[in-house]
Design a protein around this motif. Structure first.
Motif, PDB file in Angstrom:
ATOM      1  N   ALA A  59       0.802  -1.227   0.000  1.00 19.20           N
ATOM      2  CA  ALA A  59       0.000   0.000   0.000  1.00 19.20           C
ATOM      3  C   ALA A  59       0.833   1.273   0.000  1.00 19.20           C
ATOM      4  CB  ALA A  59      -0.948  -0.003   1.196  1.00 19.20           C
ATOM      5  N   THR A  60       1.998   1.254   0.616  1.00 18.23           N
ATOM      6  CA  THR A  60       2.811   2.474   0.715  1.00 18.23           C
ATOM      7  C   THR A  60       3.889   2.556  -0.362  1.00 18.23           C
ATOM      8  OG1 THR A  60       4.330   1.392   2.269  1.00 18.23           O
ATOM      9  CG2 THR A  60       2.445   2.574   3.210  1.00 18.23           C
ATOM     10  N   LEU A  61       3.944   1.586  -1.258  1.00 20.67           N
ATOM     11  CA  LEU A  61       4.978   1.578  -2.292  1.00 20.67           C
ATOM     12  C   LEU A  61       4.520   2.374  -3.513  1.00 20.67           C
ATOM     13  CD1 LEU A  61       6.070  -2.167  -1.992  1.00 20.67           C
ATOM     14  CD2 LEU A  61       7.172  -0.140  -0.992  1.00 20.67           C
ATOM     15  N   PRO A  62       5.458   2.917  -4.279  1.00 20.90           N
ATOM     16  CA  PRO A  62       5.076   3.813  -5.374  1.00 20.90           C
ATOM     17  C   PRO A  62       4.454   3.137  -6.589  1.00 20.90           C
ATOM     18  CG  PRO A  62       7.460   3.533  -5.306  1.00 20.90           C
ATOM     19  CD  PRO A  62       6.919   2.893  -4.070  1.00 20.90           C
ATOM     20  N   GLY A  63       4.718   1.838  -6.797  1.00 23.62           N
ATOM     21  CA  GLY A  63       4.167   1.150  -7.956  1.00 23.62           C
ATOM     22  C   GLY A  63       2.686   0.843  -7.808  1.00 23.62           C
ATOM     23  N   ARG A  64       2.075   0.391  -8.896  1.00 20.74           N
ATOM     24  CA  ARG A  64       0.651   0.034  -8.898  1.00 20.74           C
ATOM     25  C   ARG A  64       0.529  -1.483  -8.915  1.00 20.74           C
ATOM     26  NH1 ARG A  64      -1.984   2.354 -13.913  1.00 20.74           N
ATOM     27  NH2 ARG A  64      -3.937   1.840 -12.828  1.00 20.74           N
ATOM     28  N   LEU A  65      -0.285  -2.023  -8.015  1.00 20.54           N
ATOM     29  CA  LEU A  65      -0.466  -3.458  -7.876  1.00 20.54           C
ATOM     30  C   LEU A  65      -1.853  -3.881  -8.339  1.00 20.54           C
ATOM     31  CD1 LEU A  65       0.391  -6.279  -6.764  1.00 20.54           C
ATOM     32  CD2 LEU A  65      -0.552  -5.542  -4.550  1.00 20.54           C
ATOM     33  N   PHE A  66      -1.897  -4.960  -9.137  1.00 22.90           N
ATOM     34  CA  PHE A  66      -3.146  -5.591  -9.537  1.00 22.90           C
ATOM     35  C   PHE A  66      -3.030  -7.079  -9.211  1.00 22.90           C
ATOM     36  CE2 PHE A  66      -2.589  -1.905 -12.224  1.00 22.90           C
ATOM     37  CZ  PHE A  66      -3.852  -1.309 -12.232  1.00 22.90           C
ATOM     38  N   VAL A  67      -3.970  -7.598  -8.447  1.00 20.54           N
ATOM     39  CA  VAL A  67      -3.908  -9.005  -8.053  1.00 20.54           C
ATOM     40  C   VAL A  67      -4.942  -9.818  -8.820  1.00 20.54           C
ATOM     41  CG1 VAL A  67      -3.008  -8.454  -5.762  1.00 20.54           C
ATOM     42  CG2 VAL A  67      -5.479  -8.725  -6.087  1.00 20.54           C
ATOM     43  N   HIS A  68      -4.582 -11.076  -9.089  1.00 15.81           N
ATOM     44  CA  HIS A  68      -5.436 -11.965  -9.860  1.00 15.81           C
ATOM     45  C   HIS A  68      -5.494 -13.324  -9.169  1.00 15.81           C
ATOM     46  CE1 HIS A  68      -5.053  -9.222 -13.422  1.00 15.81           C
ATOM     47  NE2 HIS A  68      -3.845  -9.024 -12.895  1.00 15.81           N
ATOM     48  N   ARG A  69      -6.651 -13.693  -8.680  1.00 16.45           N
ATOM     49  CA  ARG A  69      -6.829 -15.032  -8.123  1.00 16.45           C
ATOM     50  C   ARG A  69      -6.667 -16.029  -9.268  1.00 16.45           C
ATOM     51  NH1 ARG A  69      -7.281 -19.562  -7.161  1.00 16.45           N
ATOM     52  NH2 ARG A  69      -8.609 -20.698  -5.675  1.00 16.45           N
ATOM     53  N   CYS A  70      -5.706 -16.951  -9.140  1.00 14.51           N
ATOM     54  CA  CYS A  70      -5.387 -17.831 -10.263  1.00 14.51           C
ATOM     55  C   CYS A  70      -4.732 -19.109  -9.767  1.00 14.51           C
ATOM     56  CB  CYS A  70      -4.447 -17.114 -11.240  1.00 14.51           C
ATOM     57  SG  CYS A  70      -3.885 -18.132 -12.621  1.00 14.51           S
ATOM     58  N   ASP A  71      -5.218 -20.239 -10.240  1.00 14.42           N
ATOM     59  CA  ASP A  71      -4.586 -21.536 -10.017  1.00 14.42           C
ATOM     60  C   ASP A  71      -3.992 -21.965 -11.348  1.00 14.42           C
ATOM     61  OD1 ASP A  71      -3.867 -24.159  -9.627  1.00 14.42           O
ATOM     62  OD2 ASP A  71      -5.744 -24.770  -8.676  1.00 14.42           O
ATOM     63  N   HIS A  72      -2.669 -21.958 -11.454  1.00 16.81           N
ATOM     64  CA  HIS A  72      -2.023 -22.274 -12.730  1.00 16.81           C
ATOM     65  C   HIS A  72      -2.117 -23.753 -13.075  1.00 16.81           C
ATOM     66  CE1 HIS A  72      -0.556 -18.287 -13.695  1.00 16.81           C
ATOM     67  NE2 HIS A  72      -0.260 -18.127 -12.415  1.00 16.81           N
ATOM     68  N   GLY A  73      -2.719 -24.530 -12.199  1.00 14.66           N
ATOM     69  CA  GLY A  73      -3.042 -25.906 -12.539  1.00 14.66           C
ATOM     70  C   GLY A  73      -4.261 -25.994 -13.438  1.00 14.66           C
ATOM     71  N   ARG A  74      -4.925 -24.868 -13.625  1.00 16.12           N
ATOM     72  CA  ARG A  74      -6.096 -24.795 -14.501  1.00 16.12           C
ATOM     73  C   ARG A  74      -5.775 -23.847 -15.648  1.00 16.12           C
ATOM     74  NH1 ARG A  74      -9.251 -23.617  -9.332  1.00 16.12           N
ATOM     75  NH2 ARG A  74      -9.877 -25.661  -8.538  1.00 16.12           N
ATOM     76  N   ASP A  75      -5.705 -24.374 -16.851  1.00 17.69           N
ATOM     77  CA  ASP A  75      -5.371 -23.546 -18.012  1.00 17.69           C
ATOM     78  C   ASP A  75      -6.350 -22.389 -18.176  1.00 17.69           C
ATOM     79  OD1 ASP A  75      -3.247 -25.210 -18.550  1.00 17.69           O
ATOM     80  OD2 ASP A  75      -4.237 -26.274 -20.198  1.00 17.69           O
ATOM     81  N   ALA A  76      -7.613 -22.621 -17.823  1.00 17.78           N
ATOM     82  CA  ALA A  76      -8.617 -21.559 -17.978  1.00 17.78           C
ATOM     83  C   ALA A  76      -8.290 -20.365 -17.082  1.00 17.78           C
ATOM     84  CB  ALA A  76     -10.013 -22.093 -17.656  1.00 17.78           C
ATOM     85  N   ASP A  77      -7.747 -20.624 -15.890  1.00 12.83           N
ATOM     86  CA  ASP A  77      -7.348 -19.536 -14.990  1.00 12.83           C
ATOM     87  C   ASP A  77      -6.201 -18.745 -15.601  1.00 12.83           C
ATOM     88  OD1 ASP A  77      -9.227 -20.400 -13.178  1.00 12.83           O
ATOM     89  OD2 ASP A  77      -7.841 -20.466 -11.477  1.00 12.83           O
ATOM     90  N   THR A  78      -5.209 -19.472 -16.107  1.00 12.11           N
ATOM     91  CA  THR A  78      -4.056 -18.810 -16.724  1.00 12.11           C
ATOM     92  C   THR A  78      -4.486 -17.953 -17.897  1.00 12.11           C
ATOM     93  OG1 THR A  78      -2.583 -20.623 -16.062  1.00 12.11           O
ATOM     94  CG2 THR A  78      -1.844 -19.212 -17.871  1.00 12.11           C
ATOM     95  N   GLU A  79      -5.356 -18.492 -18.745  1.00 11.61           N
ATOM     96  CA  GLU A  79      -5.812 -17.758 -19.920  1.00 11.61           C
ATOM     97  C   GLU A  79      -6.640 -16.535 -19.519  1.00 11.61           C
ATOM     98  OE1 GLU A  79      -6.509 -16.208 -23.490  1.00 11.61           O
ATOM     99  OE2 GLU A  79      -5.007 -17.754 -22.996  1.00 11.61           O
TER     100      GLU A  79
END
Length: 279
Positions: A59-79
């Motif tokens: 929260a206090t860092l200068p960059g912008r963060l975007f989070v993505h709930r993702c299980d890379h065991g599921r190709d659909a999540d990765t895509e």
């Protein structure tokens, strides 16, 4: 790094979290994937490590963060994540870090990691090859066209010396050797487009799991989780980046080249293959 857009897979804890925080500290826009969205859902022994926790820390860092709930065991999540990245029409750096291979080392009271390959549980192959390695390939394939169209980009596969030496687990060695080969072959095909790919080796990193078992490690030359993120930023800024494409790179060695120090000013000593040779 304020105009640089990055994607770090597997960043809710461990090395991936450190990489994300370092890139955010340098001002980059950072997309992070992770399976654990909320701290209350963390199921590792520390009962901590989530995308929610990363958001609070960033929260206090200068960059912008975007989070993505993702299980890379599921190709659909990765895509799905790749599609969200492509919607922004820009990606400079992809760090393939997602790694479920260290989970469940103890099963039914037995430490199964060092068992011979014929006694290894099936799930470990699926985790290291079917999830980590496949996830790295699928994400790289999905976002490479963005880099190609921009005629600049960097794909980093987080790997380790197990790719070259026996490190106590045959499946681990296969997975890391494949990560190195993947980076090398990616580089061969991406070089005409001025896009780089490399395998990057950390040293002993003070992740949550390592700190939990610190009594079993020599921590004198250990690295913070953020260290490798600053090294990746240095690699991106290197005007001779394309001369390093396709190679195995040691983070501490690059840090010396770029004049990057770790937390507190410590400069980790680069490990070599000789450091892993056992009598």
């Amino acid at each position: 790094m304020k105009d640089v857009v990055t994607l770090v897979t597997g960043g809710s804890r461990g090395i991936g979290r450190g990489i994300a925080l370092a890139l955010l500290a340098e001002g980059a826009t950072v997309h992070v994937t992770g399976r654990t969205r909320f701290e209350a859902d963390a199921n590792v022994p520390e009962r901590t490590g989530s995308l929610e926790g990363l958001e609070h820390e960033a929260a206090t860092l200068p960059g912008r963060l975007f989070v993505h709930r993702c299980d890379h065991g599921r190709d659909a999540d990765t895509e799905r994540v790749a599609e969200e990245i492509r919607a922004g029409a820009k990606l400079d750096i992809l760090v393939n870090n997602a790694w479920p291979g260290y989970e469940n080392m103890v099963e039914d009271g037995h430490f199964t990691w060092p068992q011979p390959f014929w006694e290894q549980p099936d799930w470990r192959w699926d985790a290291m090859i079917g999830t980590a390695l496949r996830g790295a390939f699928m994400m790289s394939r999905a976002v490479a066209p963005l880099m190609i169209s921009a005629r600049r980009g960097l794909i980093v596969n987080i790997s380790f010396w197990a790719a070259q030496l026996y490190e106590g687990n045959a499946i681990y060695g296969v997975a890391k050797a494949a990560a190195d080969k993947m980076a090398a072959d990616f580089a061969h095909e991406l070089s005409p487009h001025n896009v780089a790919a490399a395998a990057l080796y950390p040293g002993l990193v003070r992740t949550e799991a390592v700190l939990r078992n610190a009594d079993y490690f020599d921590m004198s030359n250990s690295e913070s989780p953020q260290f490798i993120g600053h090294v990746i930023a240095g690699l991106w800024r290197d005007p001779k980046l394309m001369s390093k494409t396709g190679r195995v790179l040691v983070a501490a060695e690059l840090a010396r080249e770029y004049g990057i120090a770790d937390v507190g000013g410590y400069r980790p000593i680069p490990l070599t293959a000789a450091d892993f040779v056992r009598d």
